[in-house]
Write an enzyme that holds these catalytic residues in place. Structure first.
Site, PDB file in Angstrom:
ATOM      1  N   SER A 139     -12.240  -5.498 -31.809  1.00  0.00           N
ATOM      2  CA  SER A 139     -12.413  -4.085 -32.144  1.00  0.00           C
ATOM      3  C   SER A 139     -13.891  -3.799 -32.332  1.00  0.00           C
ATOM      4  O   SER A 139     -14.667  -4.699 -32.693  1.00  0.00           O
ATOM      5  CB  SER A 139     -11.660  -3.751 -33.436  1.00  0.00           C
ATOM      6  OG  SER A 139     -11.974  -2.440 -33.889  1.00  0.00           O
ATOM      7  N   TYR A 152     -10.469  -4.495 -42.984  1.00  0.00           N
ATOM      8  CA  TYR A 152     -10.226  -4.556 -41.541  1.00  0.00           C
ATOM      9  C   TYR A 152     -11.467  -5.026 -40.798  1.00  0.00           C
ATOM     10  O   TYR A 152     -11.377  -5.865 -39.887  1.00  0.00           O
ATOM     11  CB  TYR A 152      -9.779  -3.189 -41.032  1.00  0.00           C
ATOM     12  CG  TYR A 152      -9.434  -3.168 -39.564  1.00  0.00           C
ATOM     13  CD1 TYR A 152      -8.445  -4.003 -39.048  1.00  0.00           C
ATOM     14  CD2 TYR A 152     -10.104  -2.315 -38.680  1.00  0.00           C
ATOM     15  CE1 TYR A 152      -8.124  -3.987 -37.693  1.00  0.00           C
ATOM     16  CE2 TYR A 152      -9.785  -2.290 -37.329  1.00  0.00           C
ATOM     17  CZ  TYR A 152      -8.798  -3.131 -36.844  1.00  0.00           C
ATOM     18  OH  TYR A 152      -8.484  -3.110 -35.492  1.00  0.00           O
TER      19      TYR A 152
END
Length: 254
Positions: A139, A152
């Site tokens: 990501s 995250y």
């Protein structure tokens, strides 16, 4: 559903987190490229339906469970061409001062430990292929920090660093190690899961963005990465929608 046999000469691929979103789209994209795809995820009904659609093999797998991953490796057998470590997720968006430790553990377990367990179990089969590919779905959150995202971003930084380390450790093996790192992708579940089912918060992430990426955009990139000639390694591919210049700079229209 189609069972893969030794007499089947098609290339094989494992896609984790294949029950929805990027994982399901990637399974479809690889099947279109001629792969026999092992569709692995926790939700049996969904992977069964997907496997029936694309002629693959459904496998109920929890990537954080060593026993479950061992069962996956047993079904795959001695040879595997491509592994797409897609299983992952974000849970919560609280600042560090208010963080939920269980959410942080869950993110690390699926984005880092799960990736390790699946990779470790399938490395022998990838080596046997003579030209294996590991593609980890990271990501842009693995490259930058932002408020409310520490758990995250820490997990996805972990994904990135494990990928880089694997490439160093396997430099003399017939295995390529790649990462595809998407930015803003609108799927049916990612933001909804992150915000514990709060549709209003989930929709706000994409508010005013006319064309965020969709799962098929990322799947197309993954399929391209894993089908390059065997001597070509795409170390990392960062893919964002045009509207997202950076994690914090997104063009939104009324």
């Amino acid at each position: 559903m189609t069972s893969h046999t030794e007499s089947d000469t098609r290339r094989t691929a494992v896609v984790t987190g294949a029950s929805s979103g990027i994982g399901a789209a990637t399974a479809r994209a690889l099947a279109e490229q001629g792969f026999h795809v092992y569709c692995a995820a926790r939700r049996t009904e969904r992977v069964t339906a997907l496997a029936e659609e694309i002629g693959g093999t459904p496998l109920t797998v929890d990537v954080t469970s060593e026993e479950s991953v061992a069962a996956l490796a047993e079904v795959v057998g001695e040879r595997l061409d491509v592994l797409v470590n897609n299983a992952g997720g974000a849970f919560g968006s609280a600042p560090v001062a208010e963080a939920d430790a269980e959410q942080w553990r869950a993110m690390y377990e699926v984005n880092v430990i799960g990736l390790m367990l699946v990779t470790r179990a399938l490395l022998p089969a990838l080596k046997t292929s003579g030209a294996g590919v590991i593609c980890n779905v990271g990501s842009t959150a693995g490259r930058i920090a932002y408020e409310g995202g520490a758990g995250y971003t820490a997990a996805k930084h972990g994904t990135q660093v494990v990928t880089e380390t694997l490439r160093l450790e396997l430099f003399d093996q017939p295995i390529r190690v790649c990462e595809v790192a998407p930015g803003m992708v609108r799927t049916d579940e990612f933001a909804l899961v992150r915000f514990d089912g709060d549709r209003e918060k989930a929709d706000a992430v994409y508010a005013g963005v006319r064309e965020p990426l969709v799962a098929e955009d990322v799947a197309d990139a993954i399929a391209w990465v894993v089908t390059r000639p065997p001597h070509v390694n795409i170390d990392e591919l960062v893919i964002r929608p045009r509207a997202q210049a950076a994690q914090h700079k997104v063009h939104r229209q009324p």
